[in-house]
Design an enzyme around this catalytic site. Structure first.
Site, short mmCIF file in Angstrom:
data_model
loop_
_atom_site.label_atom_id
_atom_site.label_comp_id
_atom_site.label_asym_id
_atom_site.label_seq_id
_atom_site.Cartn_x
_atom_site.Cartn_y
_atom_site.Cartn_z
N ASP A 30 -2.37 -44.94 -34.24
CA ASP A 30 -1.83 -43.59 -34.32
C ASP A 30 -0.58 -43.52 -35.20
O ASP A 30 0.29 -44.39 -35.13
CB ASP A 30 -1.49 -43.11 -32.90
CG ASP A 30 -1.33 -41.60 -32.82
OD1 ASP A 30 -2.02 -40.89 -33.58
OD2 ASP A 30 -0.55 -41.13 -31.97
N ASP B 7 -0.06 -38.00 -24.70
CA ASP B 7 0.88 -39.10 -24.47
C ASP B 7 1.93 -38.70 -23.43
O ASP B 7 2.02 -39.29 -22.36
CB ASP B 7 1.55 -39.52 -25.78
CG ASP B 7 2.56 -40.65 -25.61
OD1 ASP B 7 2.53 -41.32 -24.56
OD2 ASP B 7 3.38 -40.87 -26.51
#
Length: 286
Positions: free
Chosen positions: A84, A234
């Site tokens: 990411d 997240d």
């Protein structure tokens, strides 16, 4: 190992009207929470390894931990390990050699031509190796992995730039800015659904929603209907984990057995993952 290319996994979701949860992992416990929730929900999942975790734990130790936990817990659902927000071509290549199944080069802070040039180079490698590749056009506000984008600098992606970027890079799934932010929202986000639909019609490929934590469920459902097939989560995972640990310590202030404490964090985070999987519609799709 039940690994699947990001390209295969995300396109399958896109064609069938659901989204894949891309859940950020920071350590053994958070990887375990994601894997167990996915197995119980029979859902394909992405486990994201981001810059903060790489800086703290190292790419290879985290990658190896996923292998070990899949084997130990006998995970059979499709799993894709995703790099990411990489800001470096070299790091993307390192991830490719560490058997990641999906690579993201984030050139959103670069000028357009440079973003296109490097993203295309990453896509070329991903194509050669049968991996998935993600690029980002437009800035997404807030802070993620120590990268901060000022709210006033966060801009909504235009259809023209999304199409140009998509065609010239050949990226498999595209992260666009439609009103989300990384981190904790100060006010309820209002996603720009018309722009999302216009971009989807133009590029004809899966769209990625960054900053998925804290977006109201009804807006998430609408985004999936309009072509979002990968949603990054997240902040809410970390909140769930820490809330579980804090609740345990409030009840058992002198519990120094680390496994007890961590297991409450895992159980709490697992419920967040489970909720997201059902919301995104990927449950039962393994």
């Amino acid at each position: 190992m039940p690994y699947v290319s990001g390209n295969t996994m995300i396109n399958e979701a896109w064609k069938n009207g659901y989204a894949i949860g891309a859940f950020t992992a920071h350590n053994l416990e958070t990887i375990k929470a994601v894997l167990l929730a996915a197995q119980e929900e029979q859902s394909p999942i992405m486990i994201q390894i981001g810059q903060k975790a790489i800086n703290e734990m190292g790419m290879k130790p985290l990658r190896n931990a996923i292998d070990s936990l899949i084997e130990y817990h006998q995970i059979t659902v499709p799993v894709c390990v995703h790099l990411d927000h990489s800001r470096k071509f070299e790091q993307c290549m390192e991830a490719a050699t560490c058997e990641f199944q999906s690579l993201m080069f984030d050139g959103s802070a670069l000028d357009f031509e440079e973003n296109v040039r490097i993203t295309k180079a990453v896509v070329d490698v991903a194509n050669a190796l049968g991996l998935g590749a993600e690029g980002e056009i437009g800035k997404i506000g807030g802070t993620e992995d120590d990268i901060t984008v000022d709210e006033k600098d966060a801009m909504i992606t235009t259809v023209a730039e999304a199409l140009d970027f998509s065609e010239r890079t050949g990226v498999h799934y595209l992260a666009v800015s439609i009103g989300t932010a990384h981190g904790v929202y100060k006010t309820t986000p209002q996603l720009k659904f018309d722009r999302l639909s216009e971009i989807k019609e133009a590029v004809q490929k899966p769209i990625v929603l960054h900053g998925g934590s804290g977006v109201p469920d009804d807006q998430v459902l609408e985004a999936v209907k309009r072509g979002v097939a990968k949603i990054n989560v997240d902040t809410e995972l970390r909140q769930g984990f820490i809330d579980g640990v804090q609740a345990h310590w409030q009840a058992n202030a002198k519990d120094y057995v680390l496994a007890d404490v961590m297991n409450t964090g895992i159980a709490s985070m697992k419920e967040v993952v489970r909720h997201k999987i059902r919301l995104f519609g990927s449950n039962g799709k393994a």
